[in-house]
Write an enzyme that holds these catalytic residues in place. Structure first.
Site, PDB file in Angstrom:
ATOM      1  N   GLY A   1      89.129  31.862  88.781  1.00 13.29           N
ATOM      2  CA  GLY A   1      88.457  33.010  89.365  1.00 13.29           C
ATOM      3  C   GLY A   1      88.850  34.274  88.638  1.00 13.29           C
TER       4      GLY A   1
ATOM      5  N   GLN B   1      83.164  23.406  92.881  1.00 17.18           N
ATOM      6  CA  GLN B   1      83.940  24.511  93.452  1.00 17.18           C
ATOM      7  C   GLN B   1      83.346  24.993  94.776  1.00 17.18           C
ATOM      8  OE1 GLN B   1      82.942  24.341  90.224  1.00 17.18           O
ATOM      9  NE2 GLN B   1      84.416  25.309  88.841  1.00 17.18           N
TER      10      GLN B   1
ATOM     11  N   ASP C   1      82.342  36.574  85.861  1.00 14.68           N
ATOM     12  CA  ASP C   1      83.512  36.431  85.004  1.00 14.68           C
ATOM     13  C   ASP C   1      83.521  37.451  83.878  1.00 14.68           C
ATOM     14  OD1 ASP C   1      85.202  33.657  85.494  1.00 14.68           O
ATOM     15  OD2 ASP C   1      83.177  33.599  86.307  1.00 14.68           O
TER      16      ASP C   1
ATOM     17  N   LYS D   1      79.531  31.412  86.846  1.00 14.58           N
ATOM     18  CA  LYS D   1      79.539  29.951  86.827  1.00 14.58           C
ATOM     19  C   LYS D   1      78.141  29.406  86.537  1.00 14.58           C
ATOM     20  CE  LYS D   1      82.392  27.802  87.196  1.00 14.58           C
ATOM     21  NZ  LYS D   1      83.195  27.259  86.084  1.00 14.58           N
TER      22      LYS D   1
END
Length: 378
Positions: free
Chosen positions: A65, A212, A253, A264
């Site tokens: 993360g 996830q 990210d 993601k």
């Protein structure tokens, strides 16, 4: 090296998941991580005693993360300094452990700069190590505060865009307290809506291939007594078509200077679906995720993960190349990017701790980052 020990989850409030902490036992300082690869069935802690152990924890996704990687990277530099490892070498290894997540390098550089400055000023390795640790703790505390502010800004935006209330929100991957010093990014907004009685349903993409969403977001939603439903990534289209999604909330990210968002893999198709169905697609991330040195989406380095994550399903009792149960013929090649990139024209808004950017433009992002630097300096 890294050692593991089990931790009981009893008597822990939902917001008290000990995802990362610095400890100083008699044998020397360590960084303790909640091993996210073992969730949701086991809460197991991973104890990192050196930078190499932390690099491996980052690469294996035991800690993950974007915001939390920045915190972990800063503590990794402090760990190297306190335990007498070569700090510059450790910093380089940590910063390169996952190339797409810009927060990791930001956290590393901040602790590294504090160490270098103190060493140059005092010539004392102990004081330099203390400076690196103080910088890491500051990064940790700032991330917690940023999380709370993002949740407030994000909920206000949801209420503005969806005045009828009863929000039905779709999220992808995991963006809660498991990725943050606080309660997260996108998940924190949904959690704030839940606490205010305005969340009707949290739709959770399972997020293949490492699940996830199924393993981590559902785990956090259950701990917080949220109304949530898990779905396969491929079912999202039918959910939009049925009119069951009011907004999409995702983290990031890396955000390029033009507003392109790396998140993601699977986020970009959601943005396309959201645009077609006239549903807001909202990105929630701290200002440190905006990288002014990456001009556009094409310039974002996208991490490629091992193929066995796609060709195998983790099942320790049946070992394939990656330790899992094969689900594809032996020798099958797999395309497995960890992230995809959503262009700014598909992003309704970017929510940060310093406010909301909408529409998403390079000028608006530059202004936001400049304002953030002024706030930090003052």
């Amino acid at each position: 090296m890294a050692d593991q020990d089990a931790r009981s989850g009893e008597d822990k409030r939902p917001t008290e998941i000990p995802v990362l902490r610095w400890e100083e036992p008699p044998e020397g300082p360590v960084l303790v991580l909640l091993d996210q690869t073992r969730l949701p069935t086991e809460e197991v802690e991973l104890v990192c005693t050196d930078p190499a152990g932390l690099v491996e924890a980052i690469r294996s996704l035991a800690v993950r993360g974007a915001p939390l990687l920045g915190v972990a990277g800063a503590y990794g530099v402090a760990l190297a300094a306190v335990r007498g490892f070569e700090v510059e070498e450790a910093a380089a290894a940590l910063a390169g452990a996952r190339p797409t997540a810009v927060n990791l390098a930001v956290g590393v550089r901040r602790a590294q700069a504090a160490h270098q400055e103190a060493l140059a000023r005092t010539g004392d390795a102990g004081q330099a190590a203390s400076a690196a640790l103080a910088a890491a703790r500051a990064v940790h505390e700032e991330d917690a505060r940023a999380s709370a502010r993002m949740a407030a800004h994000g909920l206000a935006l949801l209420d503005e865009l969806l005045p009828a209330g009863g929000h039905r929100v779709l999220t992808h991957c995991n963006s809660g307290s498991l990725v943050s010093g606080g309660e997260g990014t996108a998940f924190a907004v949904a959690l704030a809506a839940h606490r205010e009685g305005r969340l009707r349903r949290l739709w959770v993409d399972e997020t293949r291939p490492l699940l996830q969403g199924a393993r981590l977001t559902a785990y956090e939603a259950a701990r917080n007594d949220m109304a949530y439903t898990l779905l396969t990534d491929s079912a999202a289209g039918s959910l939009f078509a049925a009119g069951e999604v009011d907004a999409v909330l995702v983290g990031a990210d890396r955000i390029a200077a033009d507003g392109s968002v790396a998140n993601k893999v699977g986020s970009y198709p959601l943005a396309v679906l959201a645009r077609y169905h006239h549903v807001p697609f909202i990105v929630v991330a701290p200002v440190t995720t905006v990288d002014p040195h990456t001009p556009d989406g094409a310039s974002i380095e996208v991490e490629q993960r091992p193929g066995y994550e796609v060709t195998e399903v983790t099942a320790p009792q049946v070992a394939g190349a990656g330790g899992g149960m094969p689900v594809a013929p032996l020798g099958t090649q797999a395309y497995n990017p960890a992230f995809d990139v959503t262009p700014p024209e598909l992003v309704t808004a970017i929510v940060t701790e310093e406010g909301v950017v909408s529409p998403v433009t390079s000028e608006a992002l530059a202004e936001l980052c400049a304002r953030s630097r002024q706030v930090t300096i003052s």
